[in-house]
Design an enzyme around this catalytic site. Structure first.
Site, PDB file in Angstrom:
ATOM      1  N   SER A 183      31.366  35.222  -8.081  1.00 20.02           N
ATOM      2  CA  SER A 183      31.213  34.185  -7.069  1.00 20.02           C
ATOM      3  C   SER A 183      31.315  32.767  -7.605  1.00 20.02           C
ATOM      4  O   SER A 183      31.610  31.849  -6.839  1.00 20.02           O
ATOM      5  CB  SER A 183      29.869  34.354  -6.356  1.00 20.02           C
ATOM      6  OG  SER A 183      28.784  34.241  -7.264  1.00 20.02           O
ATOM      7  N   HIS A 211      32.313  39.070  -2.330  1.00 16.74           N
ATOM      8  CA  HIS A 211      33.406  38.103  -2.215  1.00 16.74           C
ATOM      9  C   HIS A 211      34.775  38.777  -2.232  1.00 16.74           C
ATOM     10  O   HIS A 211      35.800  38.092  -2.282  1.00 16.74           O
ATOM     11  CB  HIS A 211      33.306  37.050  -3.321  1.00 16.74           C
ATOM     12  CG  HIS A 211      32.225  36.052  -3.089  1.00 16.74           C
ATOM     13  ND1 HIS A 211      32.378  34.953  -2.264  1.00 16.74           N
ATOM     14  CD2 HIS A 211      30.955  35.989  -3.554  1.00 16.74           C
ATOM     15  CE1 HIS A 211      31.258  34.253  -2.240  1.00 16.74           C
ATOM     16  NE2 HIS A 211      30.375  34.858  -3.011  1.00 16.74           N
ATOM     17  N   LYS A 242      30.206  37.022   4.990  1.00 16.75           N
ATOM     18  CA  LYS A 242      31.200  36.088   4.475  1.00 16.75           C
ATOM     19  C   LYS A 242      32.498  36.219   5.273  1.00 16.75           C
ATOM     20  O   LYS A 242      32.606  35.676   6.361  1.00 16.75           O
ATOM     21  CB  LYS A 242      31.380  36.299   2.974  1.00 16.75           C
ATOM     22  CG  LYS A 242      30.102  35.969   2.173  1.00 16.75           C
ATOM     23  CD  LYS A 242      30.275  36.179   0.700  1.00 16.75           C
ATOM     24  CE  LYS A 242      29.075  35.666  -0.093  1.00 16.75           C
ATOM     25  NZ  LYS A 242      27.810  36.344   0.220  1.00 16.75           N
TER      26      LYS A 242
END
Length: 395
Positions: A183, A211, A242
C-alpha cells in the site's frame, strides 16, 4: 492538572507537533470523487482508494436505496444470532464466483478480516512467515495469533527461502503471508515465486488483496487471478472498501476454511453484520466488474499517464507498478510541506511519514482513479512541478 486530564497524552501530542508531523483530519464536504470539496476548498483528490469511481456510481446508489426500502437500515445482530440475511449470503456467493474459489465469508472490514482469519488459521506450534512491509492489519492479526512470527526481507525470494529453511522442521503448519499490492510503494508481490517456494517446502500461502481487489486480474479479481494462481493460493483476503467502493472485507478460499472461520473468526462472531444497503451496493459493484473491463482499463490508462508525467518531471516514485504512486520526499517535514503546498495549489495528496513508513522514506502518496480526466491529471502534475521546484525536490 488532575489525574483525569491525561497529561501524558498531551505530552505525546506536543511531541508530534515538535516533530512537525501532527495533523488534523481533513473534512470531506462532498462525495469522494476525482474532485472533492475538502476543508471548504474544491481540490483534485489524489488520496482516495475509490479506484474505479464506484463509490458514487448511480447503480450502486440505486441498489442501496432499494435495499433500505426492502430490508431497513441495520442487520439487527451478529449473523450467528439473527443477522444472517439472505442478501449477505447472496454477496458471499457472488464474491466466490467472482474470485474463482469455493466459498467466501464477509467481515466488517479488511482489517477485521485479517484480525479474524490469521488467529483462526494458525495457533501455538505454528509459524507465520511474513513480508517485512506487510500491512498493519496483518501485523496485528499475527500478534493476535499464538503462532511464532518470522519476517523476510521485502519481496526478497532468496531471503524468504533462507527463512523457510530455518523454520521448516520446527513447526506443524507454516503460513507465508504477503500483501498482493503493497500500500505504500505500489509494488506487486512476487506471487509465482512465493507459491513455488511454498509448495516446495510444504507451506501454506495467504495473500491480502486489499489494494489488488478491483485493480489486478482481468476484471479486478485480484493478484492471485492476475498470476493465474487462484487454485494455488490457500487464503485470499479482499476488501470491499476500496475499488469496490463501499465498505467491508472478506476471506476467500476452500469451503472448509470458510466453515471454520464461521466458528472461529472472532470479528465475524462478535460484530453486527453489514447493513443490507452495503451488501446490496457491493453486489452491484461486482456485477459491474463482471460485465465489462471499461473501468479497470480507464484506471490503468490514467495511472500510467500520471506516473509517466511525475517521472519525467524528475520525482522519485520508487518501485510503483500500480495506481499507487508515491512521491518520495525522504524527510518527514518535507513530505508534510509538500502535501500542504499542494493543497494550496488545489491538489489533495496526503503525506505519509514515520512510523507508517521507515525513517527517511516519507512521501506523498497519490492514487489515480478511473474517474479522473486527463485534464485533472495535467493540472495535478503542473501543481507537483511548481511545488516540487519551490521546495527543492526537483530542478
Amino acid at each position: 492538572m488532575g489525574l483525569h486530564d491525561l497529561d501524558f497524552i498531551t505530552k505525546r501530542l506536543d511531541e508530534l507537533k515538535e516533530q512537525g508531523v501532527y495533523r488534523q483530519l481533513p473534512v470531506l464536504q462532498s462525495p469522494s470523487g476525482p474532485r472533492s470539496v475538502i476543508n471548504g476548498k474544491e481540490v483534485i483528490n489524489l488520496s482516495s482508494n475509490n479506484y474505479l469511481g464506484l463509490a458514487n456510481h448511480p447503480r450502486l446508489r440505486e441498489a442501496g436505496k432499494k435495499a433500505i426500502d426492502k430490508w431497513g437500515m441495520g442487520a439487527g445482530a451478529v449473523r450467528t444470532i439473527i443477522g444472517n440475511m439472505s442478501i449477505h449470503e447472496e454477496l458471499e456467493e457472488k464474491l466466490a464466483k467472482f474470485k474463482h474459489v469455493e466459498a467466501v465469508i464477509v467481515f466488517q472490514s479488511g482489517f477485521t478480516a485479517n484480525a479474524g482469519a490469521i488467529p483462526g488459521i494458525v495457533d501455538k506450534g505454528d509459524v507465520i512467515i511474513s513480508d517485512e512491509l506487510n500491512h498493519a492489519s496483518i501485523i496485528d492479526g499475527c500478534r493476535l495469533s499464538k503462532a511464532d512470527v518470522v519476517r523476510y526481507k521485502h519481496s526478497d525470494m532468496e531471503d524468504l527461502e533462507r527463512v523457510i529453511n530455518e523454520v521448516k522442521d520446527n513447526y506443524s503448519t507454516k503460513l507465508i503471508i504477503t500483501d498482493g499490492v503493497f500500500s505504500m510503494d505500489g509494488d506487486i508481490a512476487k506471487l509465482p515465486e512465493i507459491v513455488e517456494l511454498a509448495e516446495k517446502y510444504g507451506c501454506l500461502t495467504y495473500v491480502d488483496d486489499a489494494h489488488s481487489s478491483g485493480v489486478l486480474g482481468s476484471s479486478g479479481q485480484g493478484s492471485a487471478h492476475h498470476f493465474g494462481l487462484s487454485d494455488r493460493i490457500d487464503v485470499q483476503i479482499g476488501t470491499l472498501s476500496k475499488a469496490i467502493g463501499v465498505v467491508g472485507g472478506y476471506v476467500a478460499g476452500r469451503r472448509n476454511l470458510i466453515e471454520w472461520l464461521n466458528h472461529r473468526g472472532r470479528p465475524f462472531l462478535f460484530s453486527t453484520a453489514a447493513p443490507p444497503a452495503v451488501a446490496a451496493a457491493c453486489i452491484e459493484a461486482i456485477n459491474i466488474l463482471s460485465e465489462s473491463t471499461e473501468l479497470t482499463d480507464k484506471m490503468w490508462d490514467n495511472a500510467n499517464y500520471f506516473k509517466k508525467k511525475l517521472n519525467e518531471l524528475g520525482f522519485n516514485t520508487g518501485k510503483s507498478e500500480t495506481p499507487i504512486t508515491p512521491v518520495i520526499a525522504g524527510d518527514d517535514r518535507k513530505a508534510v510541506e509538500l502535501s500542504r503546498r499542494l493543497f494550496e495549489e488545489g491538489v489533495f495528496a496526503q503525506s505519509i511519514v514515520f512510523p507508517t513508513v521507515a525513517k527517511g522514506a516519507a512521501r506523498v502518496r497519490t492514487i489515480v482513479t478511473a474517474a479522473h480526466t486527463k485534464e485533472d491529471l495535467d493540472e495535478a502534475a503542473a501543481a507537483f512541478a511548481k511545488v516540487g521546484r519551490e521546495i527543492g525536490l526537483i530542478k
